[in-house]
Design an enzyme around this catalytic site. Sequence first.
Site, PDB file in Angstrom:
ATOM      1  N   CYS A  85      -7.081  -0.098  -2.755  1.00  0.00           N
ATOM      2  CA  CYS A  85      -6.284   0.483  -1.679  1.00  0.00           C
ATOM      3  C   CYS A  85      -6.834   1.872  -1.405  1.00  0.00           C
ATOM      4  CB  CYS A  85      -4.813   0.533  -2.087  1.00  0.00           C
ATOM      5  SG  CYS A  85      -3.789   1.192  -0.766  1.00  0.00           S
ATOM      6  N   CYS A 232      -5.910   2.675   7.151  1.00  0.00           N
ATOM      7  CA  CYS A 232      -6.255   1.672   6.131  1.00  0.00           C
ATOM      8  C   CYS A 232      -7.679   1.904   5.599  1.00  0.00           C
ATOM      9  CB  CYS A 232      -6.112   0.245   6.666  1.00  0.00           C
ATOM     10  SG  CYS A 232      -6.182  -0.985   5.345  1.00  0.00           S
TER      11      CYS A 232
HETATM   12  O1  PYC Z   1      -5.616   1.994   2.670  1.00  0.00           O
HETATM   13  O2  PYC Z   1      -6.745   0.297   1.862  1.00  0.00           O
HETATM   14  C1  PYC Z   1      -5.713   0.787   2.305  1.00  0.00           C
HETATM   15  C2  PYC Z   1      -4.509  -0.058   2.391  1.00  0.00           C
HETATM   16  C3  PYC Z   1      -4.402  -1.383   2.100  1.00  0.00           C
HETATM   17  C4  PYC Z   1      -3.082  -1.746   2.341  1.00  0.00           C
HETATM   18  C5  PYC Z   1      -2.407  -0.623   2.770  1.00  0.00           C
HETATM   19  N1  PYC Z   1      -3.303   0.411   2.795  1.00  0.00           N
END
Ligand code: PYC
Length: 309
Positions: A85, A232
């Site tokens: 993550c 993300c």
């Molecule tokens: O930042 O990789 C990320 C992530 C995955 C799910 C929520 N954030």
Amino acid sequence: MRVIDSHTAGEPTRVVLEGGPALGDGPLADRVTRFRADFDAYRSAIVNEPRGSDTVVGALLVEPHAADCAAGVIFFNNVGYLGMCGHGTMGVVATLAHLGRLQPGTVRLDTPVGVVSGQLGEQGEVAVHNVASRRTARDVRVQVAGFGEVRGDVAWGGNWFFLADADERMGRVERGNVEALTDIAWRIRGAVNAAGYGDVDHVELSAAAEGAGVPGRNFVLCPGKAYDRSPCGTGTSAKLACLAADGKLAEGAPWVQESVTGSRFRGTYRWVDRAAGVIAPTIAGRAFITAESVLRLDAADPFCWGIKG
Ligand code: PYC
């Protein structure tokens, strides 16, 4: 359980410092299996309502297995476990710094999908050197019920993603449209899984660039149907792998990834194996501490182990 909460570009992380499940030793991939099999109630208790919400990502700090790592970390959410993550790693690094366990510099962290490192800058920004990332399928066409054909790529960035360009049928990639985006992304995920890509549990919809110098804007649907408030980190890594494979972003060139909430990560990559399309992505952003708490588990509480999704 003693926890520290933070958010990275709007997306929350809850780091479990003490009182979490004892998973023993060995590779972190084995410890996740143990977590899932024997202690899954802890996952739900930590991140689900009433203590958390479907957007919270938990991060259990454990002893590392890989050499030279300062800590190990297992990430989880409202429905299960994450390989890696990106926003959560920034949250872990900010948390360790907040506790005085880390000074500006680099820290290596063991995860179930490999070693990553976080580089803490003087101003609090964290650059995550993520696991090797790659596109594994290009221009996959799926039929989405009630919607029609959607074309996109399948890529690994520490989690599995289906990445497609948002088109006029989906509406704008903006906060006012998250319900419609969630609905279509969820149906796309079902179609992608049915088409044989069973591991894909994240869907990333990218807005078309609206001009030179404009950052890429995305909407990322997470496995438990919450959308990522941040751009993300693993999704940005998957995006970089696709851009690299298509020759649309040069090695070392900066990429600014904006989320549907308007928050931003900076990304870049270097080739690991150009012929095989494997890159080493770096994602940078900032996390802020929001709470220091002790979670209480009261056996008399009917929702002691969380409201399961
Ligand atoms: O930042 O990789 C990320 C992530 C995955 C799910 C929520 N954030």
